[in-house]
Design a protein around this motif. Structure first.
Motif, PDB file in Angstrom:
ATOM      1  N   PHE A 213       0.864  -1.182   0.000  1.00 47.70           N
ATOM      2  CA  PHE A 213       0.000   0.000   0.000  1.00 47.70           C
ATOM      3  C   PHE A 213       0.902   1.233   0.000  1.00 47.70           C
ATOM      4  CE2 PHE A 213      -2.053  -3.454   2.185  1.00 47.70           C
ATOM      5  CZ  PHE A 213      -3.376  -3.423   1.770  1.00 47.70           C
ATOM      6  N   SER A 214       0.667   2.144  -0.923  1.00 44.90           N
ATOM      7  CA  SER A 214       1.466   3.369  -0.938  1.00 44.90           C
ATOM      8  C   SER A 214       1.064   4.297   0.198  1.00 44.90           C
ATOM      9  CB  SER A 214       1.309   4.088  -2.281  1.00 44.90           C
ATOM     10  OG  SER A 214      -0.055   4.446  -2.496  1.00 44.90           O
ATOM     11  N   SER A 215      -0.207   4.251   0.597  1.00 46.78           N
ATOM     12  CA  SER A 215      -0.703   5.077   1.697  1.00 46.78           C
ATOM     13  C   SER A 215      -1.979   4.432   2.240  1.00 46.78           C
ATOM     14  CB  SER A 215      -0.990   6.504   1.215  1.00 46.78           C
ATOM     15  OG  SER A 215      -1.507   7.297   2.258  1.00 46.78           O
ATOM     16  N   LEU A 216      -1.944   4.007   3.489  1.00 44.23           N
ATOM     17  CA  LEU A 216      -3.090   3.306   4.060  1.00 44.23           C
ATOM     18  C   LEU A 216      -4.267   4.246   4.302  1.00 44.23           C
ATOM     19  CD1 LEU A 216      -1.414   0.945   6.697  1.00 44.23           C
ATOM     20  CD2 LEU A 216      -2.638   0.243   4.629  1.00 44.23           C
ATOM     21  N   LEU A 217      -5.460   3.730   4.018  1.00 42.33           N
ATOM     22  CA  LEU A 217      -6.707   4.429   4.294  1.00 42.33           C
ATOM     23  C   LEU A 217      -7.485   3.659   5.361  1.00 42.33           C
ATOM     24  CD1 LEU A 217      -7.898   5.243   0.651  1.00 42.33           C
ATOM     25  CD2 LEU A 217      -6.658   6.739   2.237  1.00 42.33           C
ATOM     26  N   PRO A 218      -8.401   4.315   6.068  1.00 46.27           N
ATOM     27  CA  PRO A 218      -9.210   3.592   7.061  1.00 46.27           C
ATOM     28  C   PRO A 218      -9.939   2.390   6.468  1.00 46.27           C
ATOM     29  CG  PRO A 218      -9.489   5.951   7.333  1.00 46.27           C
ATOM     30  CD  PRO A 218      -8.687   5.762   6.079  1.00 46.27           C
ATOM     31  N   SER A 219     -10.324   2.500   5.197  1.00 45.94           N
ATOM     32  CA  SER A 219     -11.045   1.401   4.543  1.00 45.94           C
ATOM     33  C   SER A 219     -10.161   0.185   4.285  1.00 45.94           C
ATOM     34  CB  SER A 219     -11.646   1.886   3.217  1.00 45.94           C
ATOM     35  OG  SER A 219     -10.626   2.387   2.363  1.00 45.94           O
TER      36      SER A 219
END
Length: 210
Positions: A55-61
């Motif tokens: 993941f390049s940038s984690l999201l809450p989803s």
């Protein structure tokens, strides 16, 4: 088995990578999140042979249960790995119960943790096992202390094996009441003299004959 490639916990807005143990040449690997296949996009990419999910940038989803399934080429062998629970934040653990207890009275202590999925609770006693009546089941301990003045240390651990995280809490409990007086060592019990015994016997005989 699915593991993070580093020891750092996942954080929103940060890069993160998972590795599928067992992937390699001649093996087809498919990644799943909450039992649904994962498709690569601009933010999520798969390495060669799909051995890693990044993941390049984690999201809450992105929070959820990740697992990988491997199939050996030209074979019907299919292996589903033990997955990884991607969750944000650390495990918080605390022991709910009194700091001071009364000897001879039952008291309850509960290990409270903010993890639910695949979360196991265990108890330990770093210094000594509790004296008196004692039982525990799951996250609850019931204790009836027997020794006033005792200080008992309780420790509970919460482990989320899917998220590969562990946390501990410690509580010191004092048993109220003064300590029992120790028996005197080397004490000598004085016996009545023969003359005193004879005098008491004579007095009893005189009283009976009167």
């Amino acid at each position: 088995m699915v593991n993070p490639t580093t020891g750092a916990d996942p954080q929103e807005g940060h890069a993160f990578m998972l590795a599928c143990k067992g992937s390699g040449p001649g093996i087809t690997t498919v990644w799943y999140k909450d039992n649904e296949p994962i498709a690569a996009d601009q933010r999520i990419w798969l390495s060669e042979n799909h051995a890693m999910l990044a993941f390049s940038s984690l999201l809450p989803s992105d929070g959820g249960y990740y697992e990988c399934k491997t199939v050996v080429t030209n074979s019907t062998i299919r292996v589903t790995s033990r997955g990884y629970q991607l969750s944000f934040g650390t495990i918080a653990v605390s022991i709910i119960g009194p700091d001071t207890v009364e000897a001879g009275v039952e008291h309850t202590f509960t290990c409270q943790a903010n993890c639910t999925l695949d979360c196991s609770i265990s108890w330990s006693f770093p210094h000594s096992f509790p004296q008196g009546s004692f039982s525990f089941r799951g996250d609850t301990v019931r204790w009836t202390p027997a020794t006033p003045g005792l200080v008992q240390v309780f420790q509970c651990s919460a482990q989320n094996s899917l998220a590969q995280r562990t946390a501990q809490a410690t509580k010191r409990v004092t048993v109220s009441g003064p300590p029992l007086p120790p028996a005197p060592s080397g004490s000598v019990v004085e016996r009545p003299s023969l003359a005193l015994v004879s005098m008491v016997c004579l007095q009893l005989l005189f009283a009976l004959s009167a």
